[in-house]
Motif scaffolding. Structure first.
Motif: not given
Ligand code: IPE
Ligand code: IPE
Ligand code: MG
Length: 248
Positions: A91-108, A127-136
């Motif tokens: 549930e946490l990964v489902d919820r947080e990955a889109p938030i990380m994407l929005e904030r320009g952060a990567r989740m791994t 989650a890793e693929e969704l947020t792979a471009g995050g640099t913040n």
């Protein structure tokens, strides 16, 4: 004149940006007991704290945040508690990955994945693929993670890559850790008053500063993270030498 409290004290200065922080999120069980709720609700409150602390870390300019979510030793716990943690993790990964994407952060993630089953592995990949471009910032959740297991896995991977066991060196091991792109943590924070590593970042933490907080993890938030990073910034790091010159 008597010393009067916080009203007259200057607020803590902000810690330097770019800190690599790691947290041993401990105390969910004690928090649950203190609040008269079941252990799974304690872990749920811990997940909410992770959301708040991740946001705070982004605001404070932390560059890498590695958190200890489930250790290779936590399988010793009651099966119901473990099942609750696994469900909350999904549930946490489902919820947080889109938030990380929005904030320009990567989740791994780091840890031994396969034994966690396909549903969790699939969520991690998503989650890793969704947020792979995050640099913040990079948020890395250590899940089914053990520092000793990681070192063994790294040595095995180095040998499998063709490196002669007789000449394996520290760089070879570092390059084969679960997340070789992450740096060594500057500071490892542990909540809930315990002062031990519990098999967290055994290799990477060799020269980390440790900051211990009494606060139970579900009660840990931005002010506590801020204070821990300020405490870290006061330390003199030596890396074995006589000066505080930084080595990478
Ligand atoms: C940390 O909280 C979370 C995990 C280890 C999964 P605990 O569940 O260890 O909390 P305490 O130490 O029993 O209070
Ligand atoms: C370490 O906490 C593991 C995590 C926070 C995920 P534990 O609560 O499992 O550690 P010990 O058993 O007190 O050393
Ligand atoms: Mg504990």
């Amino acid at each position: 004149m008597p010393h009067s409290a916080s009203a007259t004290e200057p607020p803590l200065a902000d810690p330097p940006r770019g800190i690599r922080a790691a947290i041993i999120m401990d105390g969910n069980g004690r928090w649950a007991t203190a609040h008269g709720v079941n252990i799974t609700d304690g872990h749920r409150a811990g997940g909410d704290a992770l959301h708040d602390v991740t946001e705070a870390a982004l605001d404070l300019g932390v560059s890498e945040l590695t958190v200890y979510g489930f250790s290779t030793e936590n399988w010793r716990r009651d099966p119901d508690e473990i099942a609750g943690i696994m469900q909350l993790f999904i549930e946490l990964v489902d919820r947080e990955a889109p938030i990380m994407l929005e904030r320009g952060a990567r989740m791994t993630f780091m840890g031994r994945r396969e034994v966690l089953g396909e549903e969790i592995c699939e969520r991690m990949r998503w989650a890793e693929e969704l947020t792979a471009g995050g640099t913040n910032m990079t948020l890395c959740i250590a899940f089914n993670y053990g520092g000793r297991a990681e070192i063994i896995d790294a040595v095995r991977a180095a040998v499998a890559a063709g490196i002669d066991p007789a000449v394996i060196d520290e760089d070879d091991v570092s390059r084969h850790l679960y997340r070789p792109e992450l740096g060594a943590p500057d500071v490892i924070i542990r909540t809930a008053g315990e002062q031990r590593t519990s098999n967290f970042l055994v290799w990477q933490g060799a020269y980390a500063e440790f900051v211990f907080a009494d606060t139970l993890w579900p009660d840990f938030g931005k002010p506590e993270l801020h204070a821990a990073l300020v405490e870290y910034a006061r330390r003199e790091r030596r890396f074995g030498g006589r000066t505080s010159e930084v080595v990478s």
